[in-house]
Design a protein around this motif. Structure first.
Motif, PDB file in Angstrom:
ATOM      1  N   THR A  81       0.835  -1.212   0.000  1.00 37.04           N
ATOM      2  CA  THR A  81       0.000   0.000   0.000  1.00 37.04           C
ATOM      3  C   THR A  81       0.862   1.251   0.000  1.00 37.04           C
ATOM      4  N   LEU A  85       0.853   4.131  -2.875  1.00 36.03           N
ATOM      5  CA  LEU A  85       0.636   5.555  -2.585  1.00 36.03           C
ATOM      6  C   LEU A  85       1.803   6.402  -3.071  1.00 36.03           C
ATOM      7  N   ALA A  88       1.685   6.692  -6.927  1.00 35.44           N
ATOM      8  CA  ALA A  88       0.620   7.579  -7.381  1.00 35.44           C
ATOM      9  C   ALA A  88       0.862   9.029  -6.972  1.00 35.44           C
ATOM     10  N   GLY A  89       1.836   9.249  -6.078  1.00 36.85           N
ATOM     11  CA  GLY A  89       2.124  10.603  -5.620  1.00 36.85           C
ATOM     12  C   GLY A  89       1.178  11.092  -4.531  1.00 36.85           C
ATOM     13  N   TRP A  90       0.464  10.208  -3.929  1.00 38.72           N
ATOM     14  CA  TRP A  90      -0.503  10.587  -2.894  1.00 38.72           C
ATOM     15  C   TRP A  90       0.090  10.576  -1.499  1.00 38.72           C
ATOM     16  N   ARG A  91       1.238   9.937  -1.313  1.00 39.48           N
ATOM     17  CA  ARG A  91       1.795   9.803   0.023  1.00 39.48           C
ATOM     18  C   ARG A  91       2.162  11.151   0.623  1.00 39.48           C
ATOM     19  N   ARG A  92       2.604  12.106  -0.177  1.00 38.72           N
ATOM     20  CA  ARG A  92       2.988  13.415   0.376  1.00 38.72           C
ATOM     21  C   ARG A  92       1.773  14.267   0.749  1.00 38.72           C
ATOM     22  N   GLN A  93       0.571  13.813   0.392  1.00 42.81           N
ATOM     23  CA  GLN A  93      -0.641  14.528   0.777  1.00 42.81           C
ATOM     24  C   GLN A  93      -1.011  14.298   2.238  1.00 42.81           C
ATOM     25  N   PHE A  94      -0.452  13.251   2.840  1.00 43.37           N
ATOM     26  CA  PHE A  94      -0.783  12.890   4.211  1.00 43.37           C
ATOM     27  C   PHE A  94       0.333  13.306   5.159  1.00 43.37           C
TER      28      PHE A  94
END
Length: 121
Positions: A81, A85, A88-94
């Motif tokens: 997972t 993330l 997709a480049g979504w990990r830095r959003q969290f």
């Protein structure tokens, strides 16, 4: 053995009635003392029961507990997972604490679900 037999015949119900019916603190403490003495006699019997079937799997001649495989699967799911993330480049959003709590919760859920799916006896 006598105390266990009396407890099985409804002694606990009488003690509970005495504890909640007592109007003084000393009466309630006396009833609590009786319950603790009876639990001291019964608790070792519950601990002697043990497991009937050892929940382990043989791997190359050695036996490993089944929960170990569930935890390894959960770790794999959490790492997969995290890689998805990151790709997709979504990990830095969290925020960091959100990822730690989320991966922990995901790992626990994956471990418990894999244990239920694979090792229910």
């Amino acid at each position: 053995m006598h105390a266990i037999h009396r407890l099985a015949r409804g002694g606990l119900a009488r003690v509970r009635q005495a504890a909640f019916g007592a109007r003084t603190i000393s009466g309630r403490l006396a009833a609590l003392r009786i319950v603790l003495v009876r639990l001291r006699l019964i608790l070792p019997l519950a601990l002697l029961s043990g497991c009937q079937l050892s929940p382990s799997l043989p791997v190359l001649g050695a036996f490993f507990p089944d929960w170990l495989f569930c935890m390894l699967f959960a770790l794999f799911v959490a790492v997969l997972t995290d890689a998805a993330l990151a790709a997709a480049g979504w990990r830095r959003q969290f925020e960091h604490w959100t990822l730690v709590a989320g991966y922990g919760a995901l790992a626990v859920a994956a471990a418990l679900l894999s244990w239920l799916a694979l090792f229910r006896n």
